[in-house]
Design a protein around this motif. Structure first.
Motif: not given
Length: 529
Positions: A212, A201-202, A214, A195, A206, A193
């Motif tokens: 995740v 999204n994250p 970054p 930053e 999760a 994902v």
């Protein structure tokens, strides 16, 4: 020759005579038509009622010891009092119907009344999800038509209409990806994902149990294919990337990123929140994307905000089409039917392996009607022009503000939204929050602040395609005026703002940490204001 309206009118600096500090207090607490509206609990009392209902028959309570032993405490108001209260409250709302709504990454566009009228047609507005399929053929035909249009606009192979919003759509797309990995016997535990991604999204990754990983952006605000390649491995299930991204920039290496992701056996999920920038210009499927949610309540002119209702259909590529969730519409001769069970799905579509279902029913019919009405009204050329105008509007704002405002990733063309940071406020004693509060005094809803998180003091502006040149010029002229006022160290204009709104600035930390969610007769000094 007439002078444009936005160059006429009252000055934006408040008249000293009308300043709150010098104006005598009114007896009512009102300021002309700015009514000081109490809470409804402070207006009414329990001894009055706006309705006259017969006393219900006496029945034996089954609540036993949990039955209420005190009055419920609802306020009592007459019908006129109730109506006036809510009308006066509504006048304090800011809406796209009252002015430009420059929230970045939200696409607060004009909602055509025609679309609202269509959604209220009998057969759509009063439909019930448990009606016999034979009685809802028109609704199913509309869903099928909408699905076809979404697939045409995205270049994908399958669509799930049932997700209720963007985050719900993310979950749908990622569940399809996990189902595909499960079917292949591939156990993967990581999702990539950027930053700068939307926070959902994250959170979605999760929530599903993924770790995740970054991805940092380049100096120009985009993701490099080499960064993705270095982060890939046999444990990576997918990448979740927004394009155009949250910094308002198109990812130039998106096709190469898709290729390396697929080579690693992973899937490409695209956050479709910014689809309004590219409708009719590029098809996500042609970019190598495997799954993408579409916010009908952003891109296709349906109500946005206030907690819903929303709709976040998910389009899937041929790699994931077999895993689309239940239910979905299929044609059965001259009729339409809903596939509600695995057996029906496998019978209707060869190779179908639905991962399950996301909701009890079939989606938000009102949202479907509004979106299809928008598509019918615009046609392919109109939707393409809407995208072009949205991008043009954002770049016009950027071009007219770039000499006073600072851009975090350099002076480069943006897509549908333009991103500034707070460096132009350095040394002025004015923060991004102060600047936004001063915009309220000028009659504008502030832009998105402090997001994306990768930019310090971010100011994200999305004018959409809805605004006229005069509207944009008035907004830009106000932004320029405020920027120059900050440079001139007119700090009181900012740190004391908003001064002209119904409420002054809150202690936002206290309001967040100790919110008052229920009414009580507490003194005013206990409030966050």
């Amino acid at each position: 020759m007439t002078t444009p309206m936005n160059r006429q009118g009252r000055p934006t600096r408040p008249d000293p005579i009308a300043d709150a500090g010098t104006t005598p207090a009114t007896f009512t607490g009102n300021r002309a038509l700015d009514i000081e509206e109490p809470l409804i609990f402070e207006l009414g009392d329990g001894g009055r009622s706006g309705v006259d209902l017969p006393r219900p028959p006496s029945v034996k309570s089954r609540l036993d010891d949990i039955a209420r032993d005190k009055p419920i405490g609802l306020p009592g108001l007459s019908e006129p009092e109730t109506m006036r209260h809510y009308v006066r409250l509504s006048r304090n709302n800011y809406a796209i119907d009252s002015g430009i709504y420059p929230l970045g990454s939200c696409t607060m566009k004009h909602n055509a009344r025609l679309n609202e009228k269509m959604a209220r047609l009998p057969g759509f507005a009063d439909i019930h999800p448990l009606q016999p399929v034979s009685t809802v053929q028109g609704a199913l035909a509309l869903m099928q038509t909408l699905s076809g249009y979404l697939l045409e606009l995205t270049g994908m192979d399958s669509v799930a209409l049932s997700p209720k919003a963007g985050a719900h759509g993310e979950l749908c797309g990622m569940l399809a990806i996990r189902a595909a990995h499960d079917a292949a016997g591939s156990e993967r535990s990581v999702v990539l994902v950027p930053e700068s991604a939307h926070g959902t999204n994250p959170a979605t990754a999760a929530f599903m149990g993924y770790s995740v990983r970054p991805l940092a952006a380049r100096d120009d605000g985009t993701v490099a294919v080499e960064t993705v390649r270095e982060a890939l491995g046999p444990d990576v299930a997918a990448i979740m990337l927004t394009n155009p991204n949250t910094c308002g920039l198109f990812e130039p290496e998106v096709r190469e990123i898709a290729d390396v992701v697929h080579e690693a056996g992973a899937y490409f999920y695209c956050d479709g929140a910014n689809f309004n920038a590219i409708v009719g210009k590029v098809r996500p499927g042609d970019l190598g994307i495997d799954a993408m949610h579409i916010n009908l309540h952003k891109t296709f002119s349906t109500p946005h905000g206030g907690g819903g209702p929303g709709a976040g259909p998910v389009v899937l590529s041929a790699r994931l089409a077999a895993y689309a969730p239940l239910p979905f519409v299929v044609r059965d001769g001259d009729l339409f039917k809903l596939c509600e069970h695995d057996e029906e799905a496998r019978s209707a579509l060869h190779g179908a392996q639905p991962f399950g279902r996301l909701t009890a029913f079939h989606g938000q019919m009102g949202m479907f009607v509004r979106a299809l009405s928008y598509m019918f009204s615009h046609g392919s050329d109109g939707m393409r022009q809407a995208s072009e105008d949205a991008v043009l509007s954002a770049n016009y704002v950027r071009a007219r503000l770039r000499d006073l405002f600072t851009q975090p990733f350099g002076d480069q063309p943006c897509m549908h939204e333009v991103l500034f940071d707070d460096r132009f406020l350095a040394g002025t004693g004015v923060s991004t929050l102060d600047f936004a509060k001063a915009m309220i005094d000028e009659g504008f809803h502030p832009m998105t602040m402090y997001f994306p998180l990768v930019v310090h003091g971010a100011m994200l502006i999305e004018p959409t395609e809805s605004e006229s040149l005069a509207s944009l010029d008035q907004f830009i002229d106000t932004m320029r005026f405020l920027a120059e006022a900050a440079r001139e160290r007119d700090t009181e204009r900012f740190t004391g703002a908003p001064r002209l709104a119904p409420r002054r600035r809150l202690d936002e930390t206290l309001a967040a940490r100790k919110p008052r969610l229920t009414w009580s007769e507490a003194s005013l000094d206990e409030a966050a204001e």
